[in-house]
Motif scaffolding. Structure first.
Motif, PDB file in Angstrom:
ATOM      1  N   LEU A  58       0.910  -1.100   0.195  1.00  0.00           N
ATOM      2  CA  LEU A  58       0.019  -0.034  -0.211  1.00  0.00           C
ATOM      3  C   LEU A  58       0.766   1.202   0.040  1.00  0.00           C
ATOM      4  O   LEU A  58       1.842   1.276   0.748  1.00  0.00           O
ATOM      5  N   ASP A  60       0.824   5.229   0.582  1.00  0.00           N
ATOM      6  CA  ASP A  60       0.040   6.595   0.886  1.00  0.00           C
ATOM      7  C   ASP A  60       0.457   7.745   0.144  1.00  0.00           C
ATOM      8  O   ASP A  60       1.835   7.950   0.226  1.00  0.00           O
ATOM      9  N   THR A  98      -4.718   6.110  -0.469  1.00  0.00           N
ATOM     10  CA  THR A  98      -4.191   4.876  -0.264  1.00  0.00           C
ATOM     11  C   THR A  98      -4.225   4.248  -1.392  1.00  0.00           C
ATOM     12  O   THR A  98      -5.462   4.029  -1.995  1.00  0.00           O
TER      13      THR A  98
END
Length: 104
Positions: A58, A60, A98
């Motif tokens: 992930l 951000d 995200t």
């Protein structure tokens, strides 16, 4: 809201959390420098009665730096290139996006 934005800027600027990256819209062109926080949580996926542990990535990004990031875009972090594989999810305040990604 300004206090949250300031706190997020501090987190993204922290060299222990944030990294400098290049965001390439559509995966082409010279790209735009951004700060990212890369996370690698493990996801548990169930297949009937079985469970599998899958590694995920992930990324951000602050909305102020990459508001138009979308599926198919590339994010280059150091020597690693990641492809965004879905629509970004926003935090409740709309400050951070995200993105789920795979290494290419």
């Amino acid at each position: 809201m300004e206090a949250f934005r300031t706190a997020l800027d501090t987190l993204f600027a922290d060299p222990n959390l944030g990294e400098t990256a290049i965001w390439q819209a559509g995966g082409v062109g010279p790209g735009v420098p951004v700060r990212v926080i890369r996370r690698r949580p493990d996801a548990v996926v169930e297949f009937g009665a079985s469970r599998a542990l899958m590694a995920t990535v992930l990324i951000d990004l602050r909305r102020t730096e990459a508001a138009a990031i979308d599926e198919g875009d590339l994010v280059v972090i150091g020597t690693d290139t990641f492809k965004i594989i879905g629509s970004p999810a926003s935090d409740p305040m709309g400050l951070v996006l995200t993105c789920e990604a795979v290494k290419v």
